[in-house]
Design a protein around this motif. Structure first.
Motif, mmCIF file in Angstrom:
data_model
loop_
_atom_site.group_PDB
_atom_site.id
_atom_site.type_symbol
_atom_site.label_atom_id
_atom_site.label_comp_id
_atom_site.label_asym_id
_atom_site.label_seq_id
_atom_site.Cartn_x
_atom_site.Cartn_y
_atom_site.Cartn_z
ATOM 1 N N CYS A 14 45.003 15.889 6.523
ATOM 2 C CA CYS A 14 45.742 15.538 5.309
ATOM 3 C C CYS A 14 45.675 14.032 5.064
ATOM 4 O O CYS A 14 45.638 13.583 3.918
ATOM 5 N N ALA A 18 44.324 12.362 1.698
ATOM 6 C CA ALA A 18 45.165 11.449 0.933
ATOM 7 C C ALA A 18 44.448 10.129 0.657
ATOM 8 O O ALA A 18 44.541 9.580 -0.452
ATOM 9 N N ARG A 22 43.455 8.819 -3.026
ATOM 10 C CA ARG A 22 43.887 7.499 -3.463
ATOM 11 C C ARG A 22 42.710 6.684 -3.997
ATOM 12 O O ARG A 22 42.793 6.036 -5.037
ATOM 13 N N VAL A 34 51.137 7.970 -2.860
ATOM 14 C CA VAL A 34 50.769 8.536 -1.563
ATOM 15 C C VAL A 34 52.055 8.605 -0.751
ATOM 16 O O VAL A 34 52.773 7.604 -0.621
ATOM 17 N N ALA A 53 50.662 13.937 5.062
ATOM 18 C CA ALA A 53 50.460 13.027 3.932
ATOM 19 C C ALA A 53 50.068 13.845 2.713
ATOM 20 O O ALA A 53 49.353 14.832 2.833
ATOM 21 N N TRP A 54 50.563 13.434 1.540
ATOM 22 C CA TRP A 54 50.207 14.114 0.303
ATOM 23 C C TRP A 54 50.207 13.122 -0.847
ATOM 24 O O TRP A 54 50.719 12.010 -0.724
ATOM 25 N N VAL A 55 49.581 13.523 -1.946
ATOM 26 C CA VAL A 55 49.410 12.634 -3.098
ATOM 27 C C VAL A 55 49.821 13.362 -4.365
ATOM 28 O O VAL A 55 49.490 14.537 -4.558
#
Length: 80
Positions: A14, A18, A22, A34, A53-55
């Protein structure tokens, strides 16, 4: 994002997705956030944590958002 992350030098995680998201969103001048979060491991009795982590771009999920349930946000980085 998953396809691009496969060719990134980092493992297919992840975090790698991310970072790729980005980079792509920055090149396209799309405002985005982010997000990094943590939660206790469900199958572990000690205090071990797992991170994710994610966006997002506005209210639109970009990557990793579906798996973000249950995570406590510890840091957000918004594009300028």
């Amino acid at each position: 994002m998953e396809l691009a992350a496969r060719y990134h030098p980092l493992k297919d995680t992840c975090y790698a997705e991310a970072l790729i998201a980005r980079m792509i969103l920055s090149i396209l001048s799309v405002d985005h956030v982010v997000v990094f979060g943590v939660r206790k491991k469900a199958d572990d009795t000690d205090a071990a944590l797992e991170a994710h982590a994610w966006v997002t771009a506005g209210s639109m999920p970009v990557c990793g958002v579906q798996a973000s349930c249950g995570y406590t946000v510890v840091r957000c980085f918004a594009s300028i």
